[in-house]
Design a protein around this motif. Structure first.
Motif, short mmCIF file in Angstrom:
data_model
loop_
_atom_site.label_atom_id
_atom_site.label_comp_id
_atom_site.label_asym_id
_atom_site.label_seq_id
_atom_site.Cartn_x
_atom_site.Cartn_y
_atom_site.Cartn_z
N GLY A 247 61.09 60.27 30.78
CA GLY A 247 61.41 59.31 29.55
C GLY A 247 61.73 60.28 28.40
N THR B 116 63.86 51.47 29.93
CA THR B 116 64.25 52.58 29.25
C THR B 116 65.60 52.47 28.62
OG1 THR B 116 64.35 53.86 31.43
CG2 THR B 116 62.97 54.80 29.49
N SER B 117 66.41 51.84 29.19
CA SER B 117 67.64 51.71 28.55
C SER B 117 67.90 50.74 27.66
CB SER B 117 68.80 51.74 29.62
OG SER B 117 68.85 50.81 30.61
N ALA C 133 60.61 58.33 26.00
CA ALA C 133 61.87 58.06 25.49
C ALA C 133 62.13 58.06 23.98
CB ALA C 133 62.67 56.83 26.07
N MET D 30 57.50 52.60 33.81
CA MET D 30 58.17 52.33 32.54
C MET D 30 56.92 52.43 31.57
SD MET D 30 58.96 48.34 33.19
CE MET D 30 59.77 48.20 34.91
N SER E 94 57.62 56.17 30.58
CA SER E 94 58.74 56.46 30.21
C SER E 94 59.45 55.89 28.89
CB SER E 94 59.77 56.27 31.18
OG SER E 94 60.26 54.87 31.41
N VAL E 95 58.98 54.63 28.68
CA VAL E 95 59.43 54.02 27.54
C VAL E 95 59.07 54.61 26.25
CG1 VAL E 95 60.08 51.58 28.21
CG2 VAL E 95 57.72 52.08 27.48
N SER F 37 65.14 61.37 29.10
CA SER F 37 66.25 60.33 29.21
C SER F 37 66.29 59.76 27.77
CB SER F 37 65.52 59.31 30.07
OG SER F 37 65.64 58.18 29.55
N GLY F 38 65.63 59.96 26.82
CA GLY F 38 65.81 59.54 25.58
C GLY F 38 66.45 60.52 24.93
N GLY G 131 60.73 47.15 27.80
CA GLY G 131 61.70 47.95 27.05
C GLY G 131 62.07 47.35 25.64
N GLN H 296 63.13 50.63 36.51
CA GLN H 296 62.49 51.44 35.50
C GLN H 296 63.55 52.04 34.56
OE1 GLN H 296 60.65 54.08 34.25
NE2 GLN H 296 62.05 55.71 34.39
N THR I 32 65.30 49.83 25.61
CA THR I 32 65.01 50.36 24.16
C THR I 32 65.82 50.82 23.68
OG1 THR I 32 62.78 50.60 25.66
CG2 THR I 32 63.00 51.55 23.19
#
Lengths: 255, 308
Positions: free
Chosen positions: B25, B64-65, B257, B250, B253-254, B28-29, A245, B60, B67
């Motif tokens: 992602g 994402t969270s 996002a 991930m 998704s990153v 989610s973003g 992340g 996962q 970031t």
């Protein structure tokens, strides 16, 4: 692969020669592998089964042989749920617990098992996919056919139970070969292969062998770590997630 | 390209999973939610065992969270004080949720619990957000934008004891309702493999009337910490966190996002809420159809125990 096959055939022929003086009808079988290792590129495996039948000393005319090979994966208990209407919903309301159910089963035969021997005999010898689920002894209506059939149907749809009535190739009247397909979703553990030879509806010889499916290298390491060092495994997972992340936010930083 | 997942014990297509992570992602973003309520059902749909899907969802969401939380933290749009209170409730809820999850798994009702909870939760939240945003859109069309918060107007639950001041969110309320809501979300998160963002964001906006600017950042902060706890608890108690699956997800998704966040910033607030509501409701309907439609197969099997 070819080399292995040739070696097995040579070995079997040797054994036949040694046993030539024996009185009983003899069956010798061999598998192309006794261990399947799961690596990251694992998408299933094929195990070759070879067998040689040594006919009776006195038998003059060559009999026609029928072969059935039953492979059973690691056994365990399962719960079969039946959906029932509850208000507007369909919920898993009825259930039967069954024990000693193989997680994988394959019944390979030279012709349909029902043609090889009558159902009563099949039940006695447990030959055929419909005989895979053993008689359950405890619980109410433990052997209700709907649940047994449901279990076999579901497992068949997942490819974990399968039946093939034209699986055998006879290389000579007494030498046969078949391939046991092992799905990628087949569970790890010990697999027992039981081969039975019939002639005119009577069992004339049987033999057994087994192989194991194991996780190899990294897969084994990760799986063991998740089980035996679960806190460390969780911490590493969290750490990696945070790094991923954070890296993404560094890459995409626009100022 | 196929890769064998060591915990889920089956091979999956690498690109398909990465793509799935990317799509989720993006959403989610865009909405500042974890996206777990979309990804968990998708994973179950492609054959991942529900227990693995739910547990692997947690790391996962952590990725994402992280970031998102960093981005909002830079903009000073995180209310840490409110986040910590939410976290207290959230962690308690997560702890209870993981215990409940394992109990349901033991008695074989996990699938039913997951489906029913999704239906109820998503149905309620989705309808509520959708209706509210439609009203807001109509009001805006007629040129009578309703002020979101009037000074001096309070609901009964805000006046309960243990009042606290949250300057960054512009709040002075009792911590009791905040704790209750976050506990419920933490519980749902652990059971359903969701971060709870899609409940927390509307809850912060409508129930506690937090300043919209800090809602998403604070929600992401609380989700991040709750999901770290959920990852650890699932790893310890059910051993169903699949590290390969988590990395693939991930990885997609990153990046998704980042693009989602840019798209989200370009959308009007009430349209944003309308889309979120519609999305949540669509997933709820899918679960409803599954639960209420005549099933094609009346039976299902769960392996209770296998001798290796």
């Amino acid at each position: 692969m070819m080399q292995i096959i040739l070696r097995i055939i040579a070995g079997l022929t040797c054994l036949l020669a040694i046993n030539a003086s024996a009185q009983a009808e003899n069956l010798i079988i061999s598998l192309s592998a006794d261990m399947v290792e799961i690596r990251s590129n694992f998408t299933g495996a094929q195990i070759a089964l070879f067998g040689a039948i040594q006919p009776d000393q006195g038998a003059t005319a060559r009999r026609r042989y029928d072969v059935v090979a039953t492979t059973r994966g690691p056994r365990g208990s399962v719960t079969i749920w039946q959906k029932q209407k509850f208000g507007p919903f369909w919920l898993n309301l009825d259930q039967r617990k069954m024990i000693a159910i193989p997680s994988f089963a394959s019944v390979l035969s030279s012709r349909p098992v029902a043609d090889i021997l009558p159902e009563k005999e099949r039940a006695n010898l447990r030959v055929g996919l419909d005989q895979i689920v053993p008689e359950q002894t405890s619980g109410r209506d433990a052997n209700l056919p709907a649940f047994r059939e449901g279990l076999v149907r579901l497992r068949s749809r997942q490819g974990l139970f399968e039946e093939n009535a034209s699986a055998f190739r006879f290389l000579s009247p007494n030498l046969f070969q078949a391939t046991i397909p092992v799905l990628a979703t087949a569970p790890i553990g010990k697999y027992d292969v039981d081969v039975k030879v019939f002639s005119d509806g009577a069992l004339v010889a049987s033999a057994g062998k087994s192989f194991t499916i194991e996780k190899g290298g990294a897969e084994q390491f990760i799986w063991k770590a998740a089980l035996d060092h679960s806190l460390l495994y969780g911490l590493v997972m969290v750490f990696i997630s945070l790094i991923v992340g954070w890296t993404a936010s560094v890459i995409f930083r626009r100022d | 390209m196929q890769i064998y997942l060591p915990i889920a014990e089956l091979p999956v297509d690498v690109f398909f999973i990465v793509l799935m992570g990317m799509a989720v992602g993006f959403i989610s973003g865009m909405f500042g939610i974890g996206g777990g309520f979309l990804l968990t059902p998708l994973l179950i749909f492609v054959g991942i065992p529900p227990a693995v899907a739910v547990a692997t969802q947690a790391p996962q969401i952590v990725a994402t969270s992280t970031t998102g939380a960093i981005a909002y933290w830079r903009k000073r749009a995180v209310d840490f004080k409110l986040g910590m209170v939410l976290l207290t409730g959230g962690l308690t809820g997560t702890f209870l949720g993981v215990a409940f999850f394992n109990q349901m798994r033991r008695i074989g009702q996990l699938d039913t619990v997951i489906s029913l909870s999704y239906l109820t939760l998503l149905g309620l939240v989705g309808s509520f957000v959708l209706i509210e945003s439609l009203n807001a859109i109509i009001a805006a069309r007629r040129g009578r934008a309703k002020p979101t918060r009037r000074g001096g107007q309070h609901s009964w639950y805000e006046g309960l004891p243990f009042k606290m001041r949250f300057p960054r969110s512009g709040l002075y309320i009792s911590v009791i309702p905040v704790l209750i809501v976050s506990l419920a979300i933490g519980f749902a998160g652990a059971v359903l493999g969701i971060g709870g963002g899609f409940i927390l964001v509307p809850a912060l906006i409508y129930i506690f009337r937090v300043r919209t600017a800090v809602v998403v950042g604070t929600s992401l902060f609380q989700i991040l910490l709750t999901m770290i706890a959920a990852t650890l608890l699932h790893a310890i108690s059910s051993h169903t966190v699949d590290i390969y699956l988590a990395l693939l997800l991930m990885g997609g998704s990153v990046f998704g996002a980042q693009f989602g966040a840019r798209t989200g910033a370009a959308i009007k607030a009430e349209h944003f809420r309308f889309l979120l509501g519609a999305l949540v409701l669509i997933v709820a309907v899918r679960f409803g159809v599954e639960l209420m439609g005549q099933p094609k197969e009346m039976f299902s099997v769960t392996a209770t125990e296998t001798v290796r």
